[in-house]
Design a protein around this motif. Structure first.
Motif, mmCIF file in Angstrom:
data_model
loop_
_atom_site.group_PDB
_atom_site.id
_atom_site.type_symbol
_atom_site.label_atom_id
_atom_site.label_comp_id
_atom_site.label_asym_id
_atom_site.label_seq_id
_atom_site.Cartn_x
_atom_site.Cartn_y
_atom_site.Cartn_z
ATOM 1 N N ASN A 45 0.825 -1.212 0.000
ATOM 2 C CA ASN A 45 0.000 0.000 0.000
ATOM 3 C C ASN A 45 0.857 1.258 0.000
ATOM 4 O O ASN A 45 0.534 2.231 -0.697
ATOM 5 N N ASN A 46 1.941 1.261 0.765
ATOM 6 C CA ASN A 46 2.848 2.413 0.786
ATOM 7 C C ASN A 46 3.484 2.627 -0.585
ATOM 8 O O ASN A 46 3.587 3.764 -1.064
ATOM 9 N N ALA A 47 3.915 1.553 -1.213
ATOM 10 C CA ALA A 47 4.525 1.658 -2.545
ATOM 11 C C ALA A 47 3.508 2.179 -3.561
ATOM 12 O O ALA A 47 3.837 3.028 -4.399
ATOM 13 N N THR A 48 2.280 1.709 -3.470
ATOM 14 C CA THR A 48 1.225 2.170 -4.377
ATOM 15 C C THR A 48 0.958 3.655 -4.179
ATOM 16 O O THR A 48 0.803 4.404 -5.148
ATOM 17 N N ASP A 49 0.921 4.093 -2.920
ATOM 18 C CA ASP A 49 0.714 5.512 -2.624
ATOM 19 C C ASP A 49 1.860 6.364 -3.172
ATOM 20 O O ASP A 49 1.628 7.451 -3.714
ATOM 21 N N LEU A 50 3.089 5.873 -3.028
ATOM 22 C CA LEU A 50 4.236 6.609 -3.554
ATOM 23 C C LEU A 50 4.170 6.724 -5.065
ATOM 24 O O LEU A 50 4.455 7.786 -5.642
ATOM 25 N N LEU A 51 3.818 5.645 -5.723
ATOM 26 C CA LEU A 51 3.705 5.673 -7.181
ATOM 27 C C LEU A 51 2.610 6.645 -7.616
ATOM 28 O O LEU A 51 2.790 7.417 -8.560
ATOM 29 N N ALA A 52 1.490 6.615 -6.928
ATOM 30 C CA ALA A 52 0.386 7.510 -7.272
ATOM 31 C C ALA A 52 0.794 8.969 -7.054
ATOM 32 O O ALA A 52 0.427 9.850 -7.836
ATOM 33 N N GLY A 53 1.574 9.226 -6.002
ATOM 34 C CA GLY A 53 2.053 10.578 -5.738
ATOM 35 C C GLY A 53 3.020 11.089 -6.781
ATOM 36 O O GLY A 53 3.206 12.289 -6.931
#
Length: 59
Positions: A45-53
């Motif tokens: 989830n953290n990696a997905t949030d970083l990618l989305a950011g």
């Protein structure tokens, strides 16, 4: 995330054996613990949030 790891424990350990991943008792126990799976979900989830950011989106 799997909610009933006990039901999937045999399949997880069979997969490891089939793919020549040697596990001792401690790593087998860790691999099938709810905490381990929760930490991996948090990491994903953290990696997905970083990618989305950074402007990336899922395909």
């Amino acid at each position: 995330m799997y909610t009933n790891l006990a039901a999937h424990e045999k399949a997880i350990l069979d997969y490891c054996e089939k793919n020549d991943l040697s596990l001792n008792a401690i790593t087998s126990q860790s691999l099938t613990s709810k905490d381990t799976w929760q930490k991996q979900l948090d990491l994903l989830n953290n990696a997905t949030d970083l990618l989305a950011g950074n402007g990336y989106s899922r395909i």
